[in-house]
Write an enzyme that holds these catalytic residues in place. Structure first.
Site, PDB file in Angstrom:
ATOM      1  N   CYS A 121       0.426  -6.764 -17.191  1.00 30.50           N
ATOM      2  CA  CYS A 121       1.014  -7.539 -16.081  1.00 30.50           C
ATOM      3  C   CYS A 121       2.305  -6.857 -15.633  1.00 30.50           C
ATOM      4  CB  CYS A 121       1.300  -8.967 -16.495  1.00 30.50           C
ATOM      5  SG  CYS A 121       2.182  -9.860 -15.183  1.00 30.50           S
ATOM      6  N   CYS A 123      -4.630  -9.537 -14.156  1.00 25.49           N
ATOM      7  CA  CYS A 123      -5.024 -10.374 -15.299  1.00 25.49           C
ATOM      8  C   CYS A 123      -6.447 -10.895 -15.139  1.00 25.49           C
ATOM      9  CB  CYS A 123      -4.041 -11.521 -15.492  1.00 25.49           C
ATOM     10  SG  CYS A 123      -3.742 -12.498 -14.013  1.00 25.49           S
ATOM     11  N   SER A 181       0.870  -1.173   0.000  1.00 24.46           N
ATOM     12  CA  SER A 181       0.000   0.000   0.000  1.00 24.46           C
ATOM     13  C   SER A 181       0.903   1.217   0.000  1.00 24.46           C
ATOM     14  CB  SER A 181      -0.890  -0.027   1.248  1.00 24.46           C
ATOM     15  OG  SER A 181      -1.776   1.069   1.240  1.00 24.46           O
ATOM     16  N   ARG A 192      -0.200  -4.238  -6.863  1.00 28.90           N
ATOM     17  CA  ARG A 192      -1.446  -4.793  -6.339  1.00 28.90           C
ATOM     18  C   ARG A 192      -2.613  -4.035  -6.963  1.00 28.90           C
ATOM     19  NH1 ARG A 192      -5.002  -7.667  -5.067  1.00 28.90           N
ATOM     20  NH2 ARG A 192      -5.596  -8.435  -3.030  1.00 28.90           N
ATOM     21  N   CYS A 239       4.652 -14.307 -10.619  1.00 26.71           N
ATOM     22  CA  CYS A 239       3.403 -13.624 -10.238  1.00 26.71           C
ATOM     23  C   CYS A 239       3.535 -12.896  -8.901  1.00 26.71           C
ATOM     24  CB  CYS A 239       2.279 -14.656 -10.157  1.00 26.71           C
ATOM     25  SG  CYS A 239       0.701 -13.957  -9.690  1.00 26.71           S
ATOM     26  N   CYS A 248      -1.162  -9.678  -7.920  1.00 25.90           N
ATOM     27  CA  CYS A 248      -1.836  -8.375  -7.983  1.00 25.90           C
ATOM     28  C   CYS A 248      -3.257  -8.517  -8.496  1.00 25.90           C
ATOM     29  CB  CYS A 248      -1.041  -7.380  -8.832  1.00 25.90           C
ATOM     30  SG  CYS A 248      -1.190  -7.604 -10.616  1.00 25.90           S
ATOM     31  N   THR A 251      -7.298   1.710   4.115  1.00 23.21           N
ATOM     32  CA  THR A 251      -6.975   0.953   5.329  1.00 23.21           C
ATOM     33  C   THR A 251      -7.963   1.226   6.455  1.00 23.21           C
ATOM     34  OG1 THR A 251      -4.654   1.081   4.685  1.00 23.21           O
ATOM     35  CG2 THR A 251      -5.109   0.419   6.935  1.00 23.21           C
TER      36      THR A 251
END
Lengths: 249, 540
Positions: free
Chosen positions: B486, B515, B54, B298, B509, B512, B334
């Site tokens: 990606c 895709c 974050s 993310r 990977c 996130c 958050t």
């Protein structure tokens, strides 16, 4: 037969190690830590010997900061029966660790000590050998196969050009190579049970051994980055460069 | 094969801000009454915080409610915001903009959310919550139309899907109530939405992709407590997005870039937009003498109020970003995630005291009475107004914020991101500059410092529903956009004996979920790989 397995808390093998900005060492803040992979193999081997009915108890021991408890819990989740944490406020170097382990061996009286051959952080490859010398026990390093029976242990080692098999009387020290076994996954129920297994904490200073570091780290730097390669025009140029620049021919 | 079963009062999927807040509040409420409650949290990351990424600037409102003495408990909120800057970038220039009221950060803290979550994990464990990192909840246990818990994935399955030598079957974690706190686009949450039709009364969820780096900068350019946000260049006005740059403690700077996944041009590459952004004359000085120490990405929810799904169903509930409470104009989620977890725990606690059946109806009811609801409702039209481009969106947002004050009698609708792509032939190609290796980088060297790893011999966790579509549709119509959206270089078109095919480098990977969101035919399904796999973020 009791087996003692020392385990070390190191930077996780997935993490790209970074040198601290002041070059005093490797950055450990916020970095994922895990059990030294060779020690995991050692625990796995000890637990297999117990499952095979050869060993009766597996004791894991770690030296260092209180967070090493997590490493010991991981060992307990694989199948060690109990754990000992030796705390220390000073930096522990291989000789000090070997001396601590000697004190623990004298207290616990195991028939076998199985260690990882080296830790992936300092790559020292010293503690097992030093421990065997301090105890005056036989040692077999870089084990790729371990068979124990009737007060004896046969260890296969991978050496240049083949395999060497040693037989040693117990008690003895073994260090593990990569191909000895593939450690199991700790299951969720076993992780839960590991939280309830006994973990004893001992102050390193109470063991009556000299823990003082013998070496001073002057500075730690990253290896120089590799220079980009060049394309040679033909074989003649290649041979010329190998001869005159690289001076390998 | 029979799996081992473990029974709990509550099972929580995901050890992030919302899941841990739920767990902590459940334990607090039980302790207040001297009662016992068994709470289990499973987390697919190798440790708590390993998959947390974050900005982050956080508002302490929910934390104040959950653990009022957080300061005494050593919460890692060390850098209060001292200054907010907001810039509109052009290719070579930067103009200061007035900071919109939502983006004023007095009283807020610049943190590493990863560290905050690790600390929350410690608080939860101290209260008796059992947390099991390294175990992915891979399967829903649904019986008679009621969620009875989850099963963790098998470990040690080979690439072909056969049990390998170290195979360990998963465990069934059963509970009367399961709380899904998987974060944005959770894989089980997706199944739940389909199975229990949780989205029938809501707009599609919309998303952004956030890409972030952590830098250690030269002390001379370090201004702890400074936040900088930019809009404009390198994005064109038709694409929603912008950057953040936060000066943390210890000479660290968090820098990131968010691109709305409703972008239309398939040539666009969020990763390369981010790399290009860092080279702007008003920005690059921060990084010139610094070094990059971590990288990650993310997806985040941008749908807001009108995209909220139904939050409860028989045997379970959705909290945090699994539901989608992020406040887009504030660029903060958050406090919302934690608040939803707190409210879910309170509703569940009251529900367990009564004899209310399997649906905790009190959770959405209590949420509607809470500040979270008002906050999210008030800003609901701002993000969707950027369909009119940057200028239209800014103009509408100013009107909505200063004149209507969030009380517009209308609600702008959201559309699914995967429908937004236009054919490649109809769009302007984008020529991205080559990375210089100092300030801008390529994907592979970036993925390397995310410390991501997946056990090699396991089935590919990115599943194609139709093996032909990557070529027949994605490549033919959209020039294989997965190669560009990606941020980890997972998708690659390779030539094999003269024929092109899609290669999936699943071990890269970063979890996130882009895709799963952006594939134009929704042909890619993200499933959890073996537990413990994925990135090992430090303080991200």
């Amino acid at each position: 037969m009791k087996i003692l397995v020392p385990v070390k808390r190191v930077v996780d093998y997935n993490v790209k190690v970074r040198v601290k900005a002041d070059q005093s060492g490797v950055e450990l803040a916020n970095v994922k830590m895990a059990m030294n992979p060779f020690d995991e193999i050692a625990i796995e081997e000890a637990v297999r010997l117990k499952e095979a009915g050869v060993a009766s108890e597996v004791v894991a021991v770690s030296c260092g900061v209180p967070a090493c408890q997590e490493t010991l819990r991981a060992a307990l989740a694989i199948g060690a029966d109990r754990a000992v944490l030796v705390t220390s406020v000073v930096e522990l170097q291989p000789l000090a660790v070997a001396k601590i382990l000697k004190a623990i061996v004298e207290k616990e009286a195991p028939s076998l000590v199985i260690l990882g051959k080296q830790a992936i952080d300092d790559d020292a490859n010293q503690v097992g050998q030093m421990l065997a010398a301090l105890l005056d026990w036989p040692q077999a390093t870089f084990a790729s196969k371990v068979e124990a029976s009737d007060g004896q242990v046969r260890v296969t080692r991978e050496i240049d050009g083949g395999l060497e098999t040693l037989a040693m009387p117990l008690p003895a020290v073994i260090t593990t190579d990569l191909r000895l076994n593939e450690p199991r996954y700790a299951t969720l129920p076993n992780i839960m049970k590991a939280k309830k297994k006994p973990l004893e904490t001992v102050a390193g200073e109470s063991l009556g051994v000299d823990l003082a570091p013998r070496l001073t780290t002057l500075k730690v730097v990253e290896p120089p980055s590799r220079k980009a390669g060049i394309l040679v025009a033909d074989v003649a140029q290649l041979v010329d460069k190998l001869k005159n620049e690289a001076q390998v021919l | 094969m029979t799996r081992e079963v473990m029974d709990y009062d509550v099972v929580i999927v995901g050890a992030g801000p919302s899941g841990l807040s739920t767990a902590i509040r459940l334990k607090q409420l039980a302790a207040d009454e001297g009662a016992e409650i068994s709470v289990c949290v499973v987390e697919k990351g190798s440790e708590v915080g390993a998959h947390i990424l974050s900005g982050a600037v956080i508002e302490t409102r929910a934390l104040d409610e959950l653990l009022p003495d957080w300061q005494a408990l050593g919460a890692p909120l060390n850098t209060p915001v001292v200054e907010d800057r907001f810039l509109l970038l052009s290719e070579s220039g930067a103009r200061k903009l007035p900071t919109p009221p939502q983006m004023h950060n007095e009283g807020n803290y610049i943190v590493s959310l990863g560290n905050v979550v690790r600390w929350l994990g410690e608080q939860a464990e101290a209260l008796g919550v059992e947390i099991y990192p390294g175990f992915a909840a891979a399967e829903l246990l649904v019986e008679d139309g009621i969620v009875r818990g989850v099963a963790t994935g098998d470990m040690g399955v080979t690439r072909e899907g056969e049990p390998g030598p170290n195979h360990q079957p998963g465990i069934e974690l059963r509970a009367p109530h399961t709380v899904f706190a998987e974060g944005c686009r959770g894989s089980l949450s997706q199944s739940l939405m389909a199975r229990f039709q949780l989205r029938v009364d809501s707009d599609p969820q919309t998303y952004g992709l956030g890409i972030k780096e952590l830098w250690e900068v030269d002390p001379s350019v370090h201004r702890p407590g400074l936040t900088l946000h930019t809009i404009g260049w390198p994005l064109r006005a038709d694409t929603y997005g912008g950057s953040f740059l936060y000066h943390l403690e210890n000479h660290q700077v968090a820098v990131g870039f968010v691109v709305g996944l409703d972008y239309a041009n398939p040539h666009l590459s969020p990763f390369e937009e981010f790399q290009r952004f860092k080279t702007h004359p008003a920005i690059r000085g921060v990084f010139e003498q610094g070094r990059r120490i971590s990288y990650g990405a993310r997806a985040l929810n941008e749908g807001g109020f009108q995209s909220l799904p139904k939050l409860v169903f028989p045997g379970g509930m959705l909290v945090g970003d699994a539901a989608g409470f992020l406040n887009v104009p504030k660029i903060k989620g958050t406090h919302m995630a934690m608040k939803s977890g707190i409210v879910a725990a309170e509703a569940l606690h009251a529900h367990r005291a009564g004899q209310g059946g399997s649906v905790v109806a009190g959770y959405p009811e209590r949420l509607r009475q809470s500040w979270l609801w008002d906050e999210l409702r008030g800003v609901r039209n701002i993000r969707p107004s950027f369909r009119w481009g940057l200028w239209g969106g800014l103009a509408y947002s100013a009107l909505d914020t200063y004149v209507l004050r969030g009380r517009a009698p209308w609600t702008l609708r959201n559309h699914a991101d995967h429908t937004a792509l236009k054919p490649a032939s109809a769009c302007r190609p984008i020529d991205y500059p080559k990375p210089d290796g100092k300030i801008s980088f390529d994907r592979l060297s970036s993925v390397f410092i995310s410390a991501t790893n997946h056990a090699e011999d396991q089935p590919c966790h990115l599943r194609l529903k139709d093996e032909a579509l990557p070529m027949s549709v994605n490549r033919a119509l959209f020039d294989a956009p997965e190669q560009r959206y990606c941020p980890a270089g997972v998708y690659e078109i390779v030539e094999d004996a003269g024929a092109a095919r899609l290669q999936i480098n699943a071990q890269n990977c970063l979890h996130c979920k882009t895709c799963d969101i952006k594939d134009p035919r929704q042909n890619i399904t993200w499933t959890p790989p073996e537990g413990g796999g994925g990135p090992n973020y430090p303080n991200m």
